[in-house]
Scaffold this active site. Structure first.
Site, PDB file in Angstrom:
ATOM      1  N   HIS A 112       0.823  -1.212   0.000  1.00  0.00           N
ATOM      2  CA  HIS A 112       0.000   0.000   0.000  1.00  0.00           C
ATOM      3  C   HIS A 112       0.863   1.271   0.000  1.00  0.00           C
ATOM      4  CE1 HIS A 112      -0.052  -0.662   4.637  1.00  0.00           C
ATOM      5  NE2 HIS A 112       0.907   0.175   4.347  1.00  0.00           N
ATOM      6  N   HIS A 128       9.980  -4.364   4.711  1.00  0.00           N
ATOM      7  CA  HIS A 128      10.469  -2.988   4.596  1.00  0.00           C
ATOM      8  C   HIS A 128      10.700  -2.357   5.957  1.00  0.00           C
ATOM      9  CE1 HIS A 128       6.058  -2.211   4.753  1.00  0.00           C
ATOM     10  NE2 HIS A 128       6.232  -0.908   4.826  1.00  0.00           N
ATOM     11  N   HIS A 132      -2.125   4.540   9.701  1.00  0.00           N
ATOM     12  CA  HIS A 132      -0.797   5.132   9.938  1.00  0.00           C
ATOM     13  C   HIS A 132      -0.890   6.499  10.614  1.00  0.00           C
ATOM     14  CE1 HIS A 132      -0.308   2.279   6.622  1.00  0.00           C
ATOM     15  NE2 HIS A 132       0.986   2.261   6.825  1.00  0.00           N
ATOM     16  N   GLU A 161       3.572  -5.384   8.776  1.00  0.00           N
ATOM     17  CA  GLU A 161       2.263  -5.201   8.127  1.00  0.00           C
ATOM     18  C   GLU A 161       1.746  -6.528   7.567  1.00  0.00           C
ATOM     19  OE1 GLU A 161       2.559  -0.494   6.861  1.00  0.00           O
ATOM     20  OE2 GLU A 161       2.993  -1.996   5.351  1.00  0.00           O
TER      21      GLU A 161
HETATM   22  C1  DHB Z   1       6.115   3.282   2.595  1.00  0.00           C
HETATM   23  C2  DHB Z   1       5.618   2.028   2.935  1.00  0.00           C
HETATM   24  C3  DHB Z   1       4.499   1.931   3.761  1.00  0.00           C
HETATM   25  O1  DHB Z   1       3.964   0.754   4.170  1.00  0.00           O
HETATM   26  C4  DHB Z   1       3.887   3.057   4.213  1.00  0.00           C
HETATM   27  O2  DHB Z   1       2.775   2.893   4.940  1.00  0.00           O
HETATM   28  C5  DHB Z   1       4.399   4.299   3.903  1.00  0.00           C
HETATM   29  C6  DHB Z   1       5.512   4.400   3.090  1.00  0.00           C
HETATM   30  C7  DHB Z   1       7.281   3.403   1.692  1.00  0.00           C
HETATM   31  O3  DHB Z   1       7.928   2.394   1.385  1.00  0.00           O
HETATM   32  O4  DHB Z   1       7.565   4.524   1.245  1.00  0.00           O
HETATM   33 FE    FE Z   2       2.349   1.059   5.620  1.00  0.00          FE
END
Ligand code: DHB
Ligand code: FE
Length: 287
Positions: free
Chosen positions: A12, A193, A59, A240
């Site tokens: 997302h 991530h 978020h 997540e």
């Molecule tokens: C990014 C990834 C995310 O899950 C998010 O909520 C906000 C930013 C990113 O990789 O930039």
């Molecule tokens: Fe996110």
């Protein structure tokens, strides 16, 4: 009776919204990612869901660190997005399905899940980006959603096992819902991530593959990872994946993977898309 047609898992990342607004789908950077949605569009056109139950994490748009429910279920007539500051256009409003929401809420509480029920709930990029990827140009009109927010942000987080069970409870509740609806389950976010700290930019391809392989038919084997193990393997925001676990739990039939796309990187993220079909009849016959 309602029928769970299957599950879609997708990243997302907010910059996807900016790429769409700037028509960059065919740029070399974006193409391998957006191409992965051709099959999703074909599958959705064929399967024609009426409602999407969307597991995601907020978020900071609706819930902030001062008050963070572990699980929150939307029960609103409609869900609005607001400017989150990512430079992406504010998304259109998405219709809710309050009757299904209340059916799920009643079933969850009866099943000992102490959820927060939300008759007013803003949805952030973790709902609007996946909706826009699945139904480009806001073609989701006619589709209703039940958003289910899982805390993946403020520790302590719920375990992988708890999220799988939450999904299972929702899956059983949908199976007992009388109206004839075709229901899609969505899990958003991930895969590996980490956005900040010393490991910013961390991605773990091998672990992502393991998660995608196992979530199809052996999701329980992933519940051995504690949240701390999972952060180590997948990065601070890789958790997540809890939304994916809940999505998988809600698929109550026999599950078949029909599509997968994995591309590194989109922003700081390993971007993954999966389509899992739910063959409810096969399970009933076998039982
Ligand atoms: C990014 C990834 C995310 O899950 C998010 O909520 C906000 C930013 C990113 O990789 O930039
Ligand atoms: Fe996110």
């Amino acid at each position: 009776m309602s029928r769970i047609i299957g599950g879609i898992a997708t990243t997302h990342v907010p910059s996807i919204g900016k790429a769409i607004a700037e028509n960059k789908q065919n740029d070399p950077y974006w193409k391998p990612f957006f191409k992965g949605f051709d099959y999703v569009h074909y599958w959705l056109a064929r399967e024609k869901p009426d409602v999407a139950v969307v597991f995601y994490n907020d978020h900071g748009l609706n819930f902030f660190l001062d008050k963070m429910p572990t699980f929150a279920v939307g029960a609103a007539n409609e869900y609005r997005n607001e400017d989150e500051g990512w430079g992406i256009p504010v998304s259109g409003t998405i219709d809710g399905h309050p009757a299904l929401s209340w059916h799920l809420i009643n079933a969850l509480v009866a099943d000992d899940f102490d959820i927060t029920m939300c008759q007013d709930m803003l949805i952030d990029h973790a709902v609007t980006i996946p909706m826009t990827l699945m139904w480009p140009r806001e073609k989701w009109q006619g589709i209703r959603i039940v958003p289910v927010a899982i805390n993946t942000v403020q520790h302590p987080l719920p375990s992988l096992s708890r999220c799988l069970k939450l999904g299972r409870s929702i899956g059983r509740a949908i199976d007992s819902y009388k109206p004839d609806l075709r229901i899609l389950i969505v899990g958003t976010g991930g895969l590996s991530h980490q956005l900040d700290g010393k490991r910013a930019g961390f991605i773990n391809k091998e672990f992502d593959k393991l998660c995608m392989d196992r979530i199809v038919n052996e999701p329980e084997t992933l519940t051995g990872y504690s949240i701390h193990d999972f952060v180590k393997e997948a990065g601070a925001q890789g958790v997540e994946f809890l939304n994916w676990m809940a999505m998988r739990g809600a698929l109550t039939g026999q599950v078949a993977e029909v599509h997968r796309n994995y591309h590194i990187p989109i922003s700081n993220t390993a971007a993954a898309t999966m389509v899992l079909e739910n063959h409810a009849e096969a399970k009933r016959k076998a039982a």
